[in-house]
Each structure stands twice: as structure tokens, then as C-alpha cells.
Design an enzyme around this catalytic site. Structure first.
Site, mmCIF file in Angstrom:
data_model
loop_
_atom_site.group_PDB
_atom_site.id
_atom_site.type_symbol
_atom_site.label_atom_id
_atom_site.label_comp_id
_atom_site.label_asym_id
_atom_site.label_seq_id
_atom_site.Cartn_x
_atom_site.Cartn_y
_atom_site.Cartn_z
ATOM 1 N N GLU A 140 0.810 -1.232 0.000
ATOM 2 C CA GLU A 140 0.000 0.000 0.000
ATOM 3 C C GLU A 140 0.838 1.276 0.000
ATOM 4 O OE1 GLU A 140 -2.822 -0.573 3.207
ATOM 5 O OE2 GLU A 140 -3.762 -2.247 2.181
ATOM 6 N N ASN A 167 2.315 -4.602 -3.324
ATOM 7 C CA ASN A 167 0.947 -5.115 -3.203
ATOM 8 C C ASN A 167 0.047 -3.950 -2.794
ATOM 9 O OD1 ASN A 167 -0.838 -7.521 -2.907
ATOM 10 N ND2 ASN A 167 -0.864 -6.979 -0.722
ATOM 11 N N HIS A 225 -9.797 -6.174 -3.030
ATOM 12 C CA HIS A 225 -10.892 -6.041 -2.059
ATOM 13 C C HIS A 225 -12.013 -5.271 -2.766
ATOM 14 C CE1 HIS A 225 -8.691 -7.635 1.327
ATOM 15 N NE2 HIS A 225 -7.682 -6.833 1.077
ATOM 16 N N GLU A 237 -5.683 -10.757 -2.248
ATOM 17 C CA GLU A 237 -6.521 -10.642 -1.029
ATOM 18 C C GLU A 237 -7.994 -10.535 -1.403
ATOM 19 O OE1 GLU A 237 -5.171 -7.517 1.592
ATOM 20 O OE2 GLU A 237 -3.061 -7.942 1.221
ATOM 21 N N ASP A 289 -11.762 -10.361 -1.831
ATOM 22 C CA ASP A 289 -13.098 -10.515 -1.251
ATOM 23 C C ASP A 289 -14.021 -9.524 -1.958
ATOM 24 O OD1 ASP A 289 -12.236 -8.198 0.156
ATOM 25 O OD2 ASP A 289 -11.958 -9.286 2.038
HETATM 26 C C1 XIL Z 1 -6.275 -7.193 7.749
HETATM 27 C C2 XIL Z 1 -6.509 -8.456 8.565
HETATM 28 O O1 XIL Z 1 -7.294 -9.359 7.841
HETATM 29 C C3 XIL Z 1 -7.176 -8.096 9.880
HETATM 30 O O2 XIL Z 1 -7.285 -9.231 10.703
HETATM 31 C C4 XIL Z 1 -6.363 -7.014 10.597
HETATM 32 O O3 XIL Z 1 -7.028 -6.621 11.765
HETATM 33 C C5 XIL Z 1 -6.157 -5.822 9.691
HETATM 34 O O4 XIL Z 1 -5.553 -6.244 8.488
HETATM 35 N N1 XIL Z 1 -4.963 -5.101 3.272
HETATM 36 C C6 XIL Z 1 -3.920 -5.882 3.705
HETATM 37 C C7 XIL Z 1 -4.134 -6.856 4.793
HETATM 38 O O5 XIL Z 1 -2.860 -5.863 3.082
HETATM 39 O O6 XIL Z 1 -2.986 -7.037 5.569
HETATM 40 C C8 XIL Z 1 -5.289 -6.454 5.686
HETATM 41 O O7 XIL Z 1 -5.532 -7.529 6.602
HETATM 42 C C9 XIL Z 1 -6.503 -6.166 4.847
HETATM 43 C C10 XIL Z 1 -6.241 -5.017 3.909
#
Ligand code: XIL
Length: 344
Positions: free
Chosen positions: A158, A199, A235, A264, A266
Site C-alpha cells: 500500500e 501489493n 478487495h 486478497e 473478497d
Molecule cells: C487485515 C486483517 O485481515 C485483519 O485481521 C487485521 O485486523 C487488519 O488487516 N490489506 C492488507 C491486509 O494488506 O494485511 C489487511 O488484513 C486487509 C487489507
């Protein structure tokens, strides 16, 4: 006559079993997402987190359906270096051990990020010289620890804002934009074989933020900095629309010779979920799977955990959830079947 026909069918079945083995005749064990993805030379994975590993049915599905695991939190800075110079890899190790037992590969997540940092790091001022030493030591100690155990690292997480400018983090502020190249070089020194990725989220579409990664990737390549792929977190949220340029975006990175991965995934929605929303969600899961399969060097897909039971979404996005292909009772949702169809 009837009896004869039955006998023939019986004999044929016996021959089939003899030739192909019992597995080919048993219909109760469908191929897993991992099996299907492997036929395309891809992996299909899930994030997981240490507290969930006491849930036996959850762990069982995690171990059977996927061939890749990402620790959701266990390899982050706050967990791995809770005090300066004091390293604790117990959480990450637990997940690596589980993955090994299930013949799954592991993505390392993440080395340099502005979030989930230990207090000792954020609670004081650092000179550039001091922070460089701290950052290098953190990266190299962790990468060395997991050498040969993770196949890829999210080295920098990020790093950009939505408009494509550098995110104002402790690392950027103190070290300047060069911290990214340095982090990649230091990680490469510590494990010359591991794949190194930046990422980020909201870089699925072509736009200012993904353009920033495209430019960065070209620059780093030109400078000979070790860089192997770009991680697209993916996401997604129903209310923002499907990233229609995802496939073209993956393709432009691929043309630079870089891998891509959906790291990641979802797809959240406003609750309550209903049939229509779940159908749209399913379509999107299918589409993003097809997009990855369509592009050379899109190496795999990782769900940010696979069940709504352990999704991070409800805690972070008020009123939203139901983002994953398995529901809270670990029952497959339409999205699961859409992924299967896309992989077939
Ligand atoms: C999230 C985890 O899933 C949670 O359990 C934690 O509290 C916060 O982080 N982007 C990322 C991940 O790169 O590391 C994050 O994971 C979600 C957003």
C-alpha cells in the site's frame, strides 16, 4: 434379456474400475479449487489467521480446498518484531508448518507497511540513517527466517495514494521514495530465490493508482532492481462496480515481464445479503477468475480468508460483509460454484 444387459453393465463397470481405479468412478469427491487451478498452472489460495486454527472443520476445508496460504496477520511487523531487535516468528511459523503439512505454498505478507507497526517504531522520531538500519534489519531477518519456506513476499504494501502520489508513511517521509527499491534489494539479498512483489488495493482497474505501479515497475526494472510481480489485493465492493479493465491491466504488467497475482480477494456488500447480491457477487468471482486465467503470468488467486465466519470486512466496513465464497457455516455460496465454473 434384462438380466443380460445388467450383467454387461456390471462387467463394464468392473472393467472401468480396473482400468481407471476407484477414484474415477466415485462422484462424491469433486475436484478442489486447487485441483482445478493447477490444471491451468495457477494456484488457488486463502489467507488464514492463527486464532482460527482451533476450528477443526475450518482447518479441514482450508487444508483440502486450497494449495496456497497467506498469513493474515502473523508475519506483519507488530507480530514479528514486537520489541526492537527482538524477533518472534511463532505465529508465522505455525501457519508455515500447517501449510507444509497440507502441501501448500505460502505467500509472505508483509515486510514494509504503514499499518500494524509496533509502538516502538511509531512512537518516536527517527533520522533517515537510523530508520534505514532498522528497516534493513527487519526485512533481512524476516526474509532469512522464511527462506525456502515462502515463495513470494509482499515486500511493500500500500505505497501509493488513490491519485498515484506516494503515500505519506513513516518510511516515505523519512527515507524518500527510494525506500521501495532499497527494500526490494535488501529482501533479494536475504533470499535470492523468493519472488518480490509490491501489493496494493484499488489497483485492479487501469487508473491513476495502478498507473503509479506501472511507472514504478518500469523504473525499477530499468534500474535493475529485483522485482518479480505486482500484487492486486482485489478487495472489491458491489457498490463500486466490477473493475472492467482488470484483464487489460493484468496484461500490461505481464508485458513488462512481471507476474501478477490477486492476493486478497473478497467482494463485500451491504448487509443483509440477498439472492440478487449473491448472484452478482458470484458473477464477479467468476469474472476475476477468468481474467487471471486469460493472462499469462497471472500466477494465482488468494481469498482474504475463504469464509464469512473469519472475514475482516464486518469489523472494518460498517454494515458490510458476506464477502467470501463460503458462508459463516462453511457452506459454499453461489460464488464458490462460479469460481469452479470459471476454472473448468
Ligand atoms: C487485515 C486483517 O485481515 C485483519 O485481521 C487485521 O485486523 C487488519 O488487516 N490489506 C492488507 C491486509 O494488506 O494485511 C489487511 O488484513 C486487509 C487489507
Amino acid at each position: 434379456m434384462r438380466k443380460n444387459r445388467l450383467a454387461v453393465v456390471g462387467a463394464l463397470a468392473a472393467v472401468l474400475v480396473a482400468v481407471t481405479g476407484p477414484a474415477a468412478v466415485a462422484h462424491d469427491e469433486p475436484p478442489t479449487l486447487a485441483d482445478l487451478a493447477q490444471r491451468h498452472g495457477r494456484y488457488f489460495g486463502s489467507a488464514t489467521d492463527n486464532p482460527e486454527l482451533t476450528d477443526a472443520p475450518y482447518v479441514s476445508l482450508l487444508g483440502s480446498e486450497f494449495d496456497q496460504i497467506t498469513p493474515g496477520n502473523g508475519m506483519k511487523w507488530y507480530a514479528t518484531e514486537p520489541q526492537q531487535g527482538v524477533f518472534d516468528f511463532s505465529q508465522g511459523d505455525e501457519i508455515v508448518d500447517l501449510a507444509r503439512a497440507n502441501h501448500q505454498k505460502v505467500r509472505g505478507h508483509t515486510l514494509v507497511w504503514h499499518s500494524q507497526l509496533p509502538d516502538w517504531l511509531t512512537g518516536r522520531e527517527w533520522t533517515a540513517g537510523e530508520l534505514r538500519v532498522v528497516l534493513k534489519k527487519h526485512i533481512q531477518t524476516e526474509v532469512r527466517h522464511y527462506r525456502g519456506k515462502v515463495f513470494a513476499w509482499d515486500v511493500v504494501n500500500e505505497a501509493f495514494n488513490e491519485d498515484g502520489t506516494y503515500r505519506d508513511t513513516i518510511f516515505y517521509r523519512t527515507l524518500g521514495p527510494g525506500y521501495i527499491a532499497d527494500a526490494l534489494r535488501w529482501a533479494h539479498q536475504a533470499d535470492p530465490r523468493v519472488k518480490l512483489y509490491p501489493n496494493d488495493y484499488n489497483i485492479e482497474s487501469i487508473g491513476p493508482k495502478s498507473d503509479a505501479y506501472y511507472r514504478l515497475a518500469k523504473e525499477l526494472r530499468a534500474q535493475g532492481v529485483p522485482l518479480h510481480g505486482i500484487g492486486l489485493q482485489a478487495h472489491l465492493a458491489l457498490q463500486y462496480g466490477y473493475p472492467a479493465t482488470l484483464e487489460d491491466n493484468l496484461r500490461r504488467f505481464s508485458r513488462l515481464g512481471l507476474e501478477t497475482a490477486l492476493t486478497e480477494v473478497d467482494i463485500r456488500m451491504y448487509l443483509p445479503a440477498d439472492e440478487e447480491k449473491l448472484a452478482t457477487q458470484a458473477e464477479w468471482y467468476g469474472d476475476l477468475t477468468e481474467a487471471c486465467l486469460a493472462v499469462r503470468r497471472c500466477v494465482g488467486i488468494t481469498l482474504w480468508d475463504y469464509t464469512d465466519k473469519y472475514s475482516w470486512i464486518p469489523a472494518f466496513f460498517e454494515g458490510e460483509g458476506a464477502a467470501l465464497p463460503w458462508d459463516e457455516e462453511l457452506r459454499p455460496k453461489p460464488a464458490y460454484y462460479a469460481i469452479r465454473d470459471a476454472l473448468k
